[in-house]
Design a protein around this motif. Structure first.
Motif, PDB file in Angstrom:
ATOM      1  N   UNK A 192      47.690  -9.518  15.572  1.00 41.51           N
ATOM      2  CA  UNK A 192      48.327 -10.798  16.814  1.00 41.51           C
ATOM      3  C   UNK A 192      48.394 -10.387  17.959  1.00 41.51           C
ATOM      4  N   UNK A 193      48.282  -9.009  17.875  1.00 37.25           N
ATOM      5  CA  UNK A 193      48.223  -8.265  19.616  1.00 37.25           C
ATOM      6  C   UNK A 193      47.409  -8.153  20.412  1.00 37.25           C
ATOM      7  N   UNK A 194      46.186  -8.849  19.512  1.00 39.27           N
ATOM      8  CA  UNK A 194      45.171  -8.856  19.945  1.00 39.27           C
ATOM      9  C   UNK A 194      43.672  -7.627  19.838  1.00 39.27           C
ATOM     10  N   UNK A 195      44.174  -7.157  18.756  1.00 42.97           N
ATOM     11  CA  UNK A 195      43.959  -5.647  17.870  1.00 42.97           C
ATOM     12  C   UNK A 195      42.422  -6.473  17.613  1.00 42.97           C
ATOM     13  N   UNK A 210      45.093   2.087  18.630  1.00 43.19           N
ATOM     14  CA  UNK A 210      44.949   1.260  18.090  1.00 43.19           C
ATOM     15  C   UNK A 210      44.574   1.065  16.193  1.00 43.19           C
ATOM     16  N   UNK A 246      42.797  -1.665  28.826  1.00 48.06           N
ATOM     17  CA  UNK A 246      43.036  -0.053  28.543  1.00 48.06           C
ATOM     18  C   UNK A 246      42.934   1.075  29.727  1.00 48.06           C
ATOM     19  N   UNK A 294      51.051  -2.263  23.369  1.00 51.25           N
ATOM     20  CA  UNK A 294      50.554  -2.321  22.509  1.00 51.25           C
ATOM     21  C   UNK A 294      49.430  -3.391  23.217  1.00 51.25           C
ATOM     22  N   UNK A 295      50.376  -4.624  23.181  1.00 46.32           N
ATOM     23  CA  UNK A 295      48.695  -6.243  23.457  1.00 46.32           C
ATOM     24  C   UNK A 295      48.219  -5.414  24.688  1.00 46.32           C
ATOM     25  N   UNK A 307      48.456   1.571  14.553  1.00 42.64           N
ATOM     26  CA  UNK A 307      48.726   0.204  15.093  1.00 42.64           C
ATOM     27  C   UNK A 307      48.199  -0.584  13.400  1.00 42.64           C
ATOM     28  N   UNK A 323      42.629   4.955  23.514  1.00 41.64           N
ATOM     29  CA  UNK A 323      43.381   3.574  22.779  1.00 41.64           C
ATOM     30  C   UNK A 323      42.651   3.485  21.471  1.00 41.64           C
ATOM     31  N   UNK A 355      47.504  -2.503  26.149  1.00 39.31           N
ATOM     32  CA  UNK A 355      46.389  -1.431  26.608  1.00 39.31           C
ATOM     33  C   UNK A 355      45.088  -1.838  25.249  1.00 39.31           C
ATOM     34  N   UNK A 356      45.933  -2.357  24.683  1.00 34.37           N
ATOM     35  CA  UNK A 356      44.480  -3.286  23.825  1.00 34.37           C
ATOM     36  C   UNK A 356      43.640  -4.104  24.906  1.00 34.37           C
TER      37      UNK A 356
END
Lengths: 512, 334, 348
Positions: free
Chosen positions: B220-223, B207, A369, A362-363, B210, B203, A365-366
């Protein structure tokens, strides 16, 4: 009628879920008036067994006897009527209602007038007051449940269990969110209950605690019973060995890492929230594990979340390798190679509907990417490769990387979240209560991971409420109290007492 | 044991309830009138579904991202009227913009999509930045869109009359065919494919899922959850705009009442098609069939001459039945 | 304390403001069932334009949004506000007597506009009660009579040769007065002419909506294509939706594939269809006449005159007691230009 020796007997219980045999021919007997500890790694089947005893699950095979009589539990109401109560792992009082309503919810006393049931407020209050006084719980019955602390919520649950006139109370990790002092209060109340003949089934990962209060200990592993022993016959090593099914000589890996130069410094950090942390200055070295200790409410989580850009600060400087850096949102932190494993796994850690793979990448990929793309689209092969690498490296126990994460045990979920952050290859890793609610085996693996990362020169901040963990893992321990930094100790010379002193006495130490 | 479970009746019923219900409906209607099994009926149903599919696709974005959107229907109406007002023949005697020359069909199409996009961005901003609960924010913008539509259509010389006299290329969008398949069906299927690719292969799609299932963990995961919400509402708005334009083209007219109630149909179709009201779940295929089943009901029951009154009853019961079976999937852990 | 004083001050100011307004020009509270309805919108605009130009009565209007509860609120709000005339485009047809009684108690002259008529008892009960309305059944009768004419002139109109007129009836909103009378009187006119009828598809509700009508007719057409002889629609939008569906189903290609479709309202797009030769007939309930008749009634009353056919002096309007009736005009291809009206015309 002859009184049975056991108040609750569960004989040859089996329970399957699609794809998993959670309980396999389990026999479990609880004597009257004792604290019976139920131990095992996460996923060993403790909670499932207890949910069967409480009528939440229906066993596929086996029978349950209560007070020598076979019983059938259709739902929790049946269980409560027999006198079996359960205090859940996640307590959810009705926050907007008063304590007394929470205790008696569903059974509020009433007066009947003109065919309408009117709430009998007086009786409600006096009944609750009597109940709480008996247990020496110091809560005003009219206080809103939402304003109670975590430990008081726990006590509220216990009061509710007692109010059902329970003969058996199941407590599923009651101290996981309590400080040591609060735990002591809980133990006192447990003692009072057992003196009255109530049996307590006590699920916990904290071995010290169990050796302190339990008389009987049953250990489970992989859905089966390993055995039941009197607590006197056990010690930490034996319990760990029987739980894990292998020798565990050491609870912590040996420290081989060497701290290097300073990589992160915060100066005069003050939260935008006036009730939160103020004026905190700290430094962190490469290859160092910095522990942060303190009581619940010391604002430790708020501090690290501010470093990570999740919360706003009013003033203060943050220096990365001596250069002032502005971090106002998590993206900033991540692009500066800072990672945070949050305290509440379910609330802000895992994405429960996602697969293990999706959670791991998740992290990254953000943040990057392009790593996972071929052309314009995501490439599943690249995603899978990374996920598999970390599932192997951290030995995450999962049927496949496509398994939905909510079906994994807490320890494996935690390892998944940690691998999510390892994947972005951070320089600074912040871990907020990394081993809460995780079994011993998985804890050890996480400690090894931390050690390994420190060896690689990464800097780690670890918030923990467990003294042994703080002392065993950290190089230095920063202790906070009510939003202030009350001291930093070198772990070589630190002791439980020194930490407790700093954690509970900011005012005091200031006056000194 | 695993395998036998996989193919048990219960398993099949739970996982394919939607398709079974649809097959049963088609079978029963077909038995009552065999003419139902014809290409013409299939084409009619697909054609009637097409605009609703596009609306439902937009709605799905919102549901997956964990919000709700009530503005869909009225946005369709607004876009329909705006598109219609730009697509009139120059010799039509109550032309909305009397001095406007005839324009290529792309102009009203783009205008409609832009209008939808604007409503979407307004929704997104209210939800993501102003933190208005999505249910209320979109309710508010729904009213604004409707009001704007009434004001616009009331402009002299139109005075709230239905707009008509559209150019042929414009109405062709909704009525003409290629290889006897109407364009509008191609467009709808094209939108479905695009949405499917966006949600599963990019992506951004991941996202959105998510952020929809756990926005805190995503943050928190930066999204950038703000960005995600803005984008989902904007895409949804664009879908509504496109649907509005096609609706005007298909019916050859547009009034301010267009699109009324489409948002509820769309939400119902999404839920029947497997989306979750709590976010993070949804797939194009399910939603496509969710829309289709409603249109099979609408069309089929009218086809056999069943009174509209009974149609409401049957439609309501099928929603409850389909969703209740679907829910069993998630609640069998006891 | 301060707040209370402020509040009282504010209330006093507000009240005096209201009373100042009402002291100057008499106010009429106008409640329309739905602003989004084209016809209502035009009548409303006419009324507003005429009142603005004349100035004898001031107009305040409200939208019931097609909802009985909203209408009730609107009525109460106007009474609270204080008005001299109430013009009510009533949709709560079950509570006419109650509405009249309240109006009498409040002492407000009440004009029921374009809706079901109050009963003779209601008129006897309150002398300040008026009705300005088109004869709604006429719109149905016009459709029916046109259908009879077509049927008699075209022997091939009975497409399946069963000797009955097989029709689809596209309903608007089933509880809506117009829908009820249009559906009832169109068929009645056919049957009165001695032609047997057969309804296809039961109650087909399309909510006055073009798209819905199009979809429903497409579905019915797929099954009953050879049986349908005629389509009645309770408004032009639905009629045009039906025509779209018929076109897609192969009708209106040439003279032989004509199928009669009847509508009501004579909207601009409806008249277009008349010219194209697709729509058979529609009827005009002139919104300008309605707006003007409402205003003129108030104008006459305000000047102390009696309302009669002569004093009203409008084309197509007849006065029976306190009931002012406006005629529907049948519009066909031949007289399509009669359907034009000008809502900016303020003469009355």
């Amino acid at each position: 009628m002859q009184e049975s020796e056991y108040i609750l007997e569960m004989n040859h219980i089996s329970k399957s879920f699609p794809g998993v045999k959670a309980l396999d021919d389990v026999t479990f007997k609880v004597r009257r008036g004792v604290v019976h500890a139920l131990m095992g790694e996460n996923g060993a089947g403790k909670s499932t067994l207890m949910k069967c005893a409480f009528g939440l699950y229906h066993p596929n095979e086996g029978e349950i006897q209560f007070d020598g009589q076979p019983i059938r539990l259709v739902d929790t109401r049946d269980a409560l009527n027999y006198g079996i109560a359960m205090i859940h792992q996640e307590l959810q009082p009705i926050r907007t209602r008063s304590t007394m309503e929470n205790v008696w919810v569903g059974r509020i006393p009433y007066r009947k007038m003109m065919g309408i049931h009117w709430v009998d407020d007086q009786k409600l209050y006096s009944d609750t007051k009597k109940l709480l006084d008996e247990l020496e719980i110091n809560i005003n019955p009219r206080t809103k449940a939402g304003s109670l602390s975590a430990s008081h919520c726990q006590l509220l649950e216990i009061a509710r269990a007692v109010s059902y006139d329970a003969k058996v109370i199941i407590m599923d990790e009651p101290t996981s969110s309590l400080t040591e002092a609060e735990s002591e209060l809980l133990f006192k109340i447990i003692k009072k209950l057992t003196d009255k003949g109530v049996a307590i089934i006590y699920i916990s990962h904290k071995i010290d605690e169990i050796l302190e209060i339990a008389q009987d200990v049953t250990i489970m592993r992989d859905g089966k019973i390993v055995g039941t022993w009197p607590a006197e016959a056990l010690n930490t090593d034996v319990i760990v060995k029987r739980m894990v099914g292998r020798e565990m000589s050491n609870r912590f890996p040996t420290k081989n890492h060497v701290p290097g130069e300073i990589c992160l410094e915060i100066k005069n950090f003050s939260s935008a929230n006036p009730h939160s942390f103020q004026n905190v200055s700290l430094s962190l070295h490469k290859g160092e594990i910095l522990g942060i200790g303190g009581l619940v409410g010391a604002q430790r989580t708020e501090l690290v979340e501010s470093i990570f850009g999740l919360r706003r600060i009013k003033e203060g400087q943050l220096l990365l390798h001596g250069k002032e850096t502005c971090i106002s949102k998590p993206e900033d932190a991540i692009s500066n190679n800072i990672a945070l494993v949050t305290e509440d796994r379910r609330l802000s850690g895992i994405i429960s509907k996602f697969s293990v793979m999706e959670n791991i990448i998740l992290a990254n990929q953000t943040a990057n990417p392009n790593v996972y793309k071929s052309g314009f689209f995501l490439d599943d092969r690249k995603r899978r490769a990374d996920a598999e690498k970390y599932v192997d490296a951290l030995s995450i126990k999962t049927p496949s990387i496509k398994t939905i994460i909510q079906y994994l045990s807490g320890g494996n979920q935690q390892k998944t979240v940690i691998s999510r952050w390892m994947l972005i290859d951070p320089e600074i890793l912040i871990l907020d209560e990394p081993t809460r609610g995780i079994d011993v085996g998985a804890k050890y693996e996480i400690y090894c991971l931390m050690e390994q990362m420190a060896m690689e020169g990464k800097a780690i901040i670890m918030i923990s409420s467990e003294m042994p963990e703080l002392l065993g893992m950290s190089d230095r321990i920063a202790v906070m109290c009510e939003g202030r930094l009350s001291g930093v100790l070198d772990s070589k010379t630190a002791t439980d007492e020194k930490i407790m002193f700093l954690a509970s006495s900011y005012q005091y130490s200031m006056e000194e | 044991m695993e395998n036998s479970k996989k193919y048990s009746l219960r398993f099949i019923l739970e996982n394919y309830a939607l398709y079974i219900i649809m097959a049963l409906m088609i079978l029963i209607i077909g038995m009552m009138s065999p003419k139902f099994f014809s290409l013409r009926v299939l084409r009619d149903i697909l054609m009637q579904s097409s605009t609703r599919i596009i609306v439902a696709m937009g709605c799905m974005f919102i549901l997956v991202s964990g919000s709700a959107d009530l503005s869909g229907g009225r946005t369709v109406g607004l876009a329909a009227v705006v598109a219609g007002s730009l697509a009139q023949k120059s010799d039509y005697y109550i032309k909305f913009w009397p001095n406007l020359p005839e324009m290529p069909v792309i102009v009203p199409l783009i205008a409609a999509i832009l209008i939808g996009l604007m409503v979407g961005l307004a929704n997104g901003f209210s939800v993501a930045k102003l933190k208005v609960p999505s249910f209320l924010a979109t309710l508010g913008w729904m009213m604004v869109a409707y009001g704007a539509n009434c004001l616009y259509s009331n402009k002299p010389p139109n005075n709230s009359q239905p707009l008509g006299g559209f150019l042929k290329p414009f109405t062709d969008l909704g009525t003409a065919s290629f290889l006897s398949v109407p364009y509008i069906i191609f467009i709808a299927i094209g939108v479905c494919i695009a949405v499917h690719i966006l949600l599963t292969k990019t992506c951004l799609g991941r996202e959105i899922f998510a952020a929809g299932s756990n926005s805190e963990a995503a943050r928190v995961s930066g999204i950038n959850v703000f960005k995600i919400q803005m984008i989902t509402f904007a895409i949804a708005g664009a879908c509504y705009g496109l649907a509005g334009c096609l609706e005007a083209a298909r019916t050859g007219s547009a009034t301010s009442t267009y699109g009324n109630g489409y948002e509820m149909d769309a939400i119902a179709s999404c839920i029947v098609g497997g989306c979750s009201l709590t976010g993070g779940v949804g797939n194009v295929f399910g939603v496509f069939f969710g829309v289709l089943i409603f249109n099979v009901i609408n069309y089929g029951l009218t086809f056999i001459g069943l009174s509209s009154y009974w149609q409401y009853v049957v439609k309501g019961l099928i929603i409850i039945f389909a969703v209740s079976i679907d829910m069993r999937k998630y609640h069998r852990n006891d | 304390m301060k707040r209370t004083i402020l509040f009282v001050l504010f209330a006093v100011l507000l009240l005096s403001a209201v009373s100042v307004v009402s002291a100057e020009t008499p106010t009429a509270g106008v409640i329309w069932y739905n602003f989004a309805d084209t016809f209502i919108q035009n009548a409303r605009q006419t009324l507003l334009n005429v009142a603005k130009a004349d100035g004898t009565v001031e107009i305040v209007d409200a939208d019931s949004q097609n909802d009985i509860a909203t209408q009730t609120n609107n009525i109460n709000n106007f009474y609270t506000r204080g008005i001299d005339y109430m013009v009510l485009n009533n949709i709560n047809t079950a509570a006419i007597s109650e509405i009249v009684q309240t109006a009498k108690d409040e002492g407000v002259v009440t004009i029921f506009a374009n809706t079901d008529s109050p009963s003779d008892e209601d008129f006897a009960n309150y002398e300040g009660l008026y009705l300005v309305s088109s004869r709604a059944p006429q719109s149905g009768t016009i459709m029916g009579e046109a259908a009879v004419k077509y049927w008699n002139e075209h022997p091939e109109a009975d497409r399946n040769g069963n000797g009955k007129m097989d029709y689809i009836m596209l309903l608007g909103l089933t509880w809506h007065y117009d829908t009820q009378v249009r559906a009832e009187y169109s068929v009645k006119a056919v049957e009165d002419a001695g032609i047997a009828t057969n309804r296809i598809g039961g109650e087909v509700v399309a909510e006055y909506n073009r798209g819905q009508a199009q979809e429903k007719v497409a579905a019915l057409l797929a099954n009953f294509s050879d049986d349908i002889d005629i389509i009645f629609a309770c408004n032009d939008d639905m009629a045009l939706g039906a025509i779209e569906a018929l076109k897609a189903g192969g009708f209106f290609k040439d003279e032989a594939s004509f199928l009669p479709v009847c509508g009501v309202d004579a909207t601009v797009v409806g008249c277009d269809a008349l010219r194209d030769g697709t729509l058979l007939v529609t009827s005009l309930n002139n919104p300008v006449s309605l707006g003007k008749a409402i205003y003129k009634t108030m104008y006459l009353l305000e000047n102390g005159k009696e309302v009669t056919t002569e004093t009203l002096n409008m084309k197509g309007a007849t006065v029976e007691g306190h009931r002012i009736w406006l005629d529907y005009t049948a519009i066909t291809k031949e007289n399509v230009d009669d359907a034009a009206y000008d809502i900016t015309d303020t003469t009355f």
